[in-house]
Design an enzyme around this catalytic site. Structure first.
Site, PDB file in Angstrom:
ATOM      1  N   LYS A 127      26.584  54.278  51.176  1.00 14.76           N
ATOM      2  CA  LYS A 127      27.821  54.087  50.401  1.00 14.76           C
ATOM      3  C   LYS A 127      28.763  55.264  50.636  1.00 14.76           C
ATOM      4  CE  LYS A 127      25.643  51.627  46.587  1.00 14.76           C
ATOM      5  NZ  LYS A 127      25.245  51.718  45.193  1.00 14.76           N
ATOM      6  N   HIS A 131       4.509  30.242  64.714  1.00 16.95           N
ATOM      7  CA  HIS A 131       5.019  30.001  66.069  1.00 16.95           C
ATOM      8  C   HIS A 131       6.019  31.072  66.477  1.00 16.95           C
ATOM      9  CE1 HIS A 131       3.178  25.909  66.249  1.00 16.95           C
ATOM     10  NE2 HIS A 131       3.172  26.145  64.946  1.00 16.95           N
ATOM     11  N   GLU A 176      12.225  48.810  47.590  1.00 15.29           N
ATOM     12  CA  GLU A 176      13.162  49.735  46.955  1.00 15.29           C
ATOM     13  C   GLU A 176      12.442  50.625  45.932  1.00 15.29           C
ATOM     14  OE1 GLU A 176      16.617  47.715  45.387  1.00 15.29           O
ATOM     15  OE2 GLU A 176      17.803  49.531  45.328  1.00 15.29           O
TER      16      GLU A 176
HETATM   17  O1  PA5 Z   1      17.494  47.329  41.968  1.00 11.33           O
HETATM   18  C1  PA5 Z   1      18.577  47.880  41.873  1.00 11.33           C
HETATM   19  O2  PA5 Z   1      18.839  48.686  40.961  1.00 11.33           O
HETATM   20  C2  PA5 Z   1      19.686  47.582  42.862  1.00 11.33           C
HETATM   21  O3  PA5 Z   1      19.255  46.689  43.835  1.00 11.33           O
HETATM   22  C3  PA5 Z   1      20.899  47.011  42.143  1.00 11.33           C
HETATM   23  O4  PA5 Z   1      20.512  45.832  41.479  1.00 11.33           O
HETATM   24  C4  PA5 Z   1      22.045  46.702  43.123  1.00 11.33           C
HETATM   25  O5  PA5 Z   1      22.407  47.840  43.829  1.00 11.33           O
HETATM   26  C5  PA5 Z   1      23.252  46.144  42.379  1.00 11.33           C
HETATM   27  O6  PA5 Z   1      23.671  47.051  41.393  1.00 11.33           O
HETATM   28  P1  PA5 Z   1      24.655  46.648  40.239  1.00 11.33           P
HETATM   29  O7  PA5 Z   1      23.992  45.639  39.387  1.00 11.33           O
HETATM   30  O8  PA5 Z   1      24.920  47.924  39.508  1.00 11.33           O
HETATM   31  O9  PA5 Z   1      25.896  46.087  40.891  1.00 11.33           O
END
Ligand code: PA5
Length: 448
Positions: free
Chosen positions: A423, A309, A288
């Site tokens: 989203k 495996h 990410e």
């Molecule tokens: O690393 C990040 O910012 C994301 O993975 C968020 O943690 C995830 O989308 C969850 O977001 P939130 O804590 O606002 O619900």
């Protein structure tokens, strides 16, 4: 005292020693950008000095809150997704006994997770499981508006309120969210839930050492002070000015050098299934952070010897765009040897009196050499043993390496603009108010 070590000798031949030396300057420039807060996303660097900056009264508050929740409940459900889920899950799984879930003495205070998927079966089976059990909820969302945890929390909260009444439920719910914004903050304030704050300058995937990770970890009975101490020690090790001994410099430089040689997939391998969720957390952290602007190393993971495996075949002979990073644990917690057998029908007597850990180590060495023969560069991260301290070291090691790797790539490792695309479509399809235009457009698109 031993520390986490990074060994790149089995990756260097793919880069060339001379070529690799130029990374010293590059990495140091990016480290400076990070430390001086002059790089991209510099408003999201709250995690950088966090291990040293966590106030003692916060640690105490987390431990007291964990104790209270445990007293009130047999099960604690931790609701969250992405960075609000993976860190806690990774640390808890790595420290727990493999058969924790099935042990009578740990029946109490089980930690379960929700809000990390939208499966109807998962939610319905969770509610069924909780039917006759006293439970508490830790709901975690930085934005306070993420759909998956919001849905899980709505279901769980209703269930809890129906069971114990609104007043008692509000004592069994802890919210971890923004200090002032978002639906969860509003709800927490209105209902009087105990709450903890996620600071603005710490992004989800860098938040494991905030209450986001620390409260669930404390609830699972693990020592959060030792975890923090491990992170502090890695913070110090990462300030070592020597390129050849600084583990963060070595790892971020070698993976970038490999990427420049078209090794675009990094496979994180372990030889201990307790580390499987560390791999999940790592995949999110690097994937990410780096996957942007049509660049970035794709992060994958395997658990050996299980996956020797299955994906072992691909690693040995598939596309040669991969490199392997092995987390190698030096010391096992247990001591279990192969017994000798009079009949030796299974022909295993040659292993008699050998520790299983030794056999596992030979599997690791054998696989590393085989993969090297198959032109797969290998990076080895040795961790002395699995405990809170070294898991803390590992977490901070990866966080800082990820930030420097992202800077080497020229991207902002602290945002995630790409996660919004799905989203928008989901909200359009579900006809969320405010998404009318998107709903019309997506309908036309799918009815073509
Ligand atoms: O690393 C990040 O910012 C994301 O993975 C968020 O943690 C995830 O989308 C969850 O977001 P939130 O804590 O606002 O619900």
């Amino acid at each position: 005292m031993k520390n986490i070590q990074v060994d790149i000798k089995n990756a260097l031949p793919f880069i060339g020693k001379d070529n690799f030396e130029k990374y010293e300057k590059l990495v140091k420039v990016q480290n400076k950008n990070l430390m001086n807060k002059t790089g991209k996303g510099n408003d999201f660097l709250g995690w950088l000095n966090l291990p040293e900056a966590i106030p003692q009264n916060l640690i105490d508050d987390i431990n007291v809150t964990a104790k209270k929740l445990k007293e009130k409940s047999e099960v604690i459900v931790v609701v969250g997704i992405g960075g609000s889920y993976l860190g806690a899950k990774a640390v808890i799984e790595s420290l727990n006994d493999n058969f924790h879930q099935y042990k009578h003495d740990t029946k109490k205070n089980r930690i379960l997770f929700a809000g990390q998927n939208l499966s109807e079966d998962y939610h319905s089976e969770l509610l069924e499981y909780l039917k006759d059990k006293p439970f508490s909820i830790i709901v975690i969302s930085k934005s306070g508006t993420t759909t998956e945890p919001a849905i899980a929390f709505r279901l769980l909260r209703k269930n809890l309120e129906d069971k114990v009444g609104k007043a008692e439920a509000s004592k069994r719910i802890v919210a971890i969210t923004d200090a002032s914004k978002g639906a969860l903050r509003n709800l927490a304030d209105q209902e009087g839930y105990k709450s903890f704050v996620i600071d603005d300058d710490i992004g989800g995937r860098y938040s494991v050492l905030t209450p986001v990770g620390l409260l669930p970890i404390a609830c699972s009975g693990h020592n959060i002070q030792n975890l923090i101490d491990g992170a502090v020690s890695m913070l110090k090790l990462s300030q070592d000015g020597n390129f050849n001994t600084n583990p963060v410099y070595q790892y971020s430089a070698i993976r970038h050098a490999l990427y420049c040689k078209n090794k675009t997939t990094e496979i994180l391998a372990n030889y201990n299934p307790k580390l499987n969720f560390i791999s999940e957390w790592w995949k999110q952290l690097f994937g990410e952070s780096e996957g942007k602007e049509n660049k970035g190393i794709f992060t994958a993971s395997v658990s050996f010897t299980t996956d020797l495996h299955s994906l072992g075949q691909y690693i040995q002979e598939g596309l040669r765009n991969i490199f392997e990073t092995v987390i190698s644990v030096e010391k096992t917690k247990s001591n279990l040897q192969i017994t000798s057998d009079e009949d030796n029908f299974d022909k295993l007597n040659y292993l008699a009196n050998k520790k299983i850990g030794h056999i596992n180590k030979m599997a690791e060495l054998g696989a590393t050499l085989a993969h090297l023969d198959g032109n797969v560069p290998n990076i080895r991260i040795t961790i002395p043993e699995i405990n809170e301290f070294y898991i803390g070291q590992l977490l901070y090691f990866f966080e800082k390496s990820c930030a420097i790797s992202g800077y080497l790539l020229g991207i902002n490792p602290f945002n995630q603009p790409g996660v919004e695309a799905y989203k928008k479509n989901m909200f359009a399809l579900l006809e969320k108010p405010g998404f009318e235009e998107e709903t019309n457009n997506i309908r036309k698109r799918i009815n073509k």
